[in-house]
Design a protein around this motif. Sequence first.
Motif, PDB file in Angstrom:
ATOM      1  N   GLY A 221       4.145  -6.293 -24.429  1.00  0.00           N
ATOM      2  CA  GLY A 221       4.974  -7.906 -24.041  1.00  0.00           C
ATOM      3  C   GLY A 221       6.699  -8.086 -24.160  1.00  0.00           C
ATOM      4  N   VAL A 222       6.940  -7.697 -25.381  1.00  0.00           N
ATOM      5  CA  VAL A 222       8.039  -7.576 -25.668  1.00  0.00           C
ATOM      6  C   VAL A 222       8.941  -7.599 -24.814  1.00  0.00           C
ATOM      7  N   MET A 223       8.631  -5.506 -24.458  1.00  0.00           N
ATOM      8  CA  MET A 223       9.490  -4.884 -23.990  1.00  0.00           C
ATOM      9  C   MET A 223       9.814  -5.242 -22.601  1.00  0.00           C
ATOM     10  N   LEU A 224       8.737  -6.155 -21.312  1.00  0.00           N
ATOM     11  CA  LEU A 224       8.833  -6.581 -20.342  1.00  0.00           C
ATOM     12  C   LEU A 224       9.397  -7.863 -20.103  1.00  0.00           C
ATOM     13  N   CYS A 225       8.744  -8.756 -21.262  1.00  0.00           N
ATOM     14  CA  CYS A 225       9.728 -10.344 -21.752  1.00  0.00           C
ATOM     15  C   CYS A 225      11.110 -10.126 -21.800  1.00  0.00           C
ATOM     16  N   LEU A 226      11.699  -9.380 -22.681  1.00  0.00           N
ATOM     17  CA  LEU A 226      12.975  -9.315 -22.472  1.00  0.00           C
ATOM     18  C   LEU A 226      13.770  -8.928 -21.731  1.00  0.00           C
ATOM     19  N   GLU A 227      12.560  -8.165 -20.509  1.00  0.00           N
ATOM     20  CA  GLU A 227      13.953  -8.056 -19.296  1.00  0.00           C
ATOM     21  C   GLU A 227      13.618  -8.966 -18.110  1.00  0.00           C
ATOM     22  N   CYS A 228      12.241  -9.297 -17.873  1.00  0.00           N
ATOM     23  CA  CYS A 228      11.917 -10.764 -17.230  1.00  0.00           C
ATOM     24  C   CYS A 228      12.830 -11.797 -17.576  1.00  0.00           C
TER      25      CYS A 228
ATOM     26  N   VAL B 148      11.811   1.341 -25.754  1.00  0.00           N
ATOM     27  CA  VAL B 148      12.152   0.102 -24.561  1.00  0.00           C
ATOM     28  C   VAL B 148      12.614  -1.634 -25.164  1.00  0.00           C
ATOM     29  N   ALA B 149      12.115  -1.973 -25.781  1.00  0.00           N
ATOM     30  CA  ALA B 149      11.829  -3.107 -26.913  1.00  0.00           C
ATOM     31  C   ALA B 149      13.335  -3.326 -27.281  1.00  0.00           C
ATOM     32  N   TYR B 150      13.488  -1.892 -28.499  1.00  0.00           N
ATOM     33  CA  TYR B 150      14.560  -2.781 -29.007  1.00  0.00           C
ATOM     34  C   TYR B 150      15.639  -2.050 -28.172  1.00  0.00           C
ATOM     35  N   ILE B 151      15.937  -1.370 -27.511  1.00  0.00           N
ATOM     36  CA  ILE B 151      16.954  -0.878 -25.577  1.00  0.00           C
ATOM     37  C   ILE B 151      17.477  -2.475 -25.787  1.00  0.00           C
ATOM     38  N   ASN B 152      16.313  -2.969 -25.269  1.00  0.00           N
ATOM     39  CA  ASN B 152      16.213  -4.112 -24.207  1.00  0.00           C
ATOM     40  C   ASN B 152      16.532  -4.984 -24.582  1.00  0.00           C
TER      41      ASN B 152
ATOM     42  N   CYS C 158      26.906  -5.924 -16.532  1.00  0.00           N
ATOM     43  CA  CYS C 158      27.155  -5.416 -18.086  1.00  0.00           C
ATOM     44  C   CYS C 158      26.282  -4.993 -19.065  1.00  0.00           C
ATOM     45  N   GLY C 159      24.935  -5.372 -19.385  1.00  0.00           N
ATOM     46  CA  GLY C 159      24.002  -5.501 -19.976  1.00  0.00           C
ATOM     47  C   GLY C 159      23.258  -4.576 -19.951  1.00  0.00           C
ATOM     48  N   THR C 160      22.735  -5.741 -18.049  1.00  0.00           N
ATOM     49  CA  THR C 160      22.179  -4.208 -17.586  1.00  0.00           C
ATOM     50  C   THR C 160      22.009  -2.921 -17.435  1.00  0.00           C
ATOM     51  N   THR C 161      23.611  -2.484 -17.111  1.00  0.00           N
ATOM     52  CA  THR C 161      24.095  -0.848 -16.999  1.00  0.00           C
ATOM     53  C   THR C 161      24.424  -0.618 -17.914  1.00  0.00           C
ATOM     54  N   LEU C 162      23.972  -1.377 -19.661  1.00  0.00           N
ATOM     55  CA  LEU C 162      24.372  -0.237 -20.710  1.00  0.00           C
ATOM     56  C   LEU C 162      22.553   0.442 -20.360  1.00  0.00           C
ATOM     57  N   GLN C 163      21.763  -0.743 -20.640  1.00  0.00           N
ATOM     58  CA  GLN C 163      19.992  -0.081 -20.566  1.00  0.00           C
ATOM     59  C   GLN C 163      20.001   0.848 -20.002  1.00  0.00           C
TER      60      GLN C 163
ATOM     61  N   ILE D 200      20.904   3.851 -21.603  1.00  0.00           N
ATOM     62  CA  ILE D 200      20.386   4.218 -22.396  1.00  0.00           C
ATOM     63  C   ILE D 200      18.838   5.130 -22.259  1.00  0.00           C
ATOM     64  N   LEU D 201      18.165   3.992 -21.044  1.00  0.00           N
ATOM     65  CA  LEU D 201      17.462   4.613 -20.306  1.00  0.00           C
ATOM     66  C   LEU D 201      17.378   6.207 -19.586  1.00  0.00           C
TER      67      LEU D 201
END
Length: 486
Positions: A271-278, A414-418, A450-455, A458-459
Amino acid sequence: MDEESLKISLIRNNGDDEFAGDSPPIEGWRGLVQASWKESKKLWYLAGPAIFTSLCQYSINAITQTFTGHIGDIELAAFSITNSVIAGLSYGVMLGMGSALETLCGQAFGAKQLKMLGVYMQRSSVILLVTACLMSSIYVWSEQILKLIGEEDEIAELAGKLSLWVLPQLFAYAMVFPLAKFLQAQSKVLVMAVIAGGALIVHVIFSWLLIFKWGCGLWGAALMVDISWWMIVLAQMAYILSGTCKEAWGGFTWAAFRNLGAFLRLSLASGVMLCLECWYLNLLILLAGYLSNPKIAVDAISICMNLMGWELMISLGFNTAISVRVSNELGAGHPRAAKFAVYTVLATMLMIGAILMVVIFITRNEFAVAFTNSEEVMKAVSKLAPLLAFTMLLNSIQPVFGGVAVGAGWQALVAYINLASYYIFGVPLGCFLGYYFDFGVKGIWAGMICGTTLQTIILCFVTFKTKWNRESSQAIEKIKAWAERT
């Protein structure tokens, strides 16, 4: 539980541990083309219906937003805030927590442990329904919450009233995602597409009648959103209970209430992983509400977000496909096949993203007509089109890495990366550019890109450095551990 059925023998090959039954190494260009074609057919078999399903489900809200834009600017802003912030929060939580089921069901299906799928699905439903009860307070207090975070009073008051009308949608989310992940793990995606398509047709017809012909306006729109989502839930449930999933569905069981703590921990990580993206892109609408002309800013960014949402449904279709492929192959002990599936889907999505980027550039002065009658809003959208086009390209590949993460069970990482990429880097940079340098919506959006690009970078690094043999071995051990808990 038969332990022998969960063991896969290992063989030594050129100094590497490979799983028996894995796909053979690819040799030469002809072999690469043949393997790519074979894998593409598998992906499109899953992704095609999944894309159609996602587009239909997204269109339920997106088309309603389009209709409300022709009622008035304040109605469009209120529905956008409700849909993106309040319902968007719920969607992120439920989709994210439901993705724990995607990992477990996908790997269990690959390992031929079909009877575990029904238990996992019921366990996830219990957790999500309890979560929905807790989250209902957000809908009840949405007006106060929106005012507290600085939204304009007129928008916040109307959005607050609208949130109460769409509360049933929250509980539909809690049911639809466990049902969907259960069916997806078994590749039963065609029936999901038929159900979603039927619900969309009903929704469009009756929304048009309620809003424009019968004069129900915004409240008719909210009512049809609720009804349409519950149609999907009931139809999927009827399909499962009809006996079409005999091996995976063994009926209702008290085992669904066992070991909820362990399942909850995995669900929370998901949930944390997907929520941070949504929530990340939805923050664009929220932050736009603090600008000097919030109605125009919110309307313009909402239209762009609507189009991004359509593209994200395509990406989510491939997200689903690669998640199923990776989890199935890892559960079956085929690390090489899982790795090749990742490469194939990335190449496919890059091509799709490039095409969509070009389309946005070509139609940058026209596409806003479908969403609004305001000339001022149309001009604002046209100015945002270059950022929208680049985001289209970026969003074509970013969700794919999320699907790989879910299939492999990397949700916590991925939650930490996001968190770092989006909220420690992207949001502050966007606010700095938008408010301090007075670039407005463009600045906010550019910083968040820029944040999305960085994520994504890393992924990408994490994915291509992954030891897939080890991931497959760990997946088999996880299946065994979860089976023993049940």
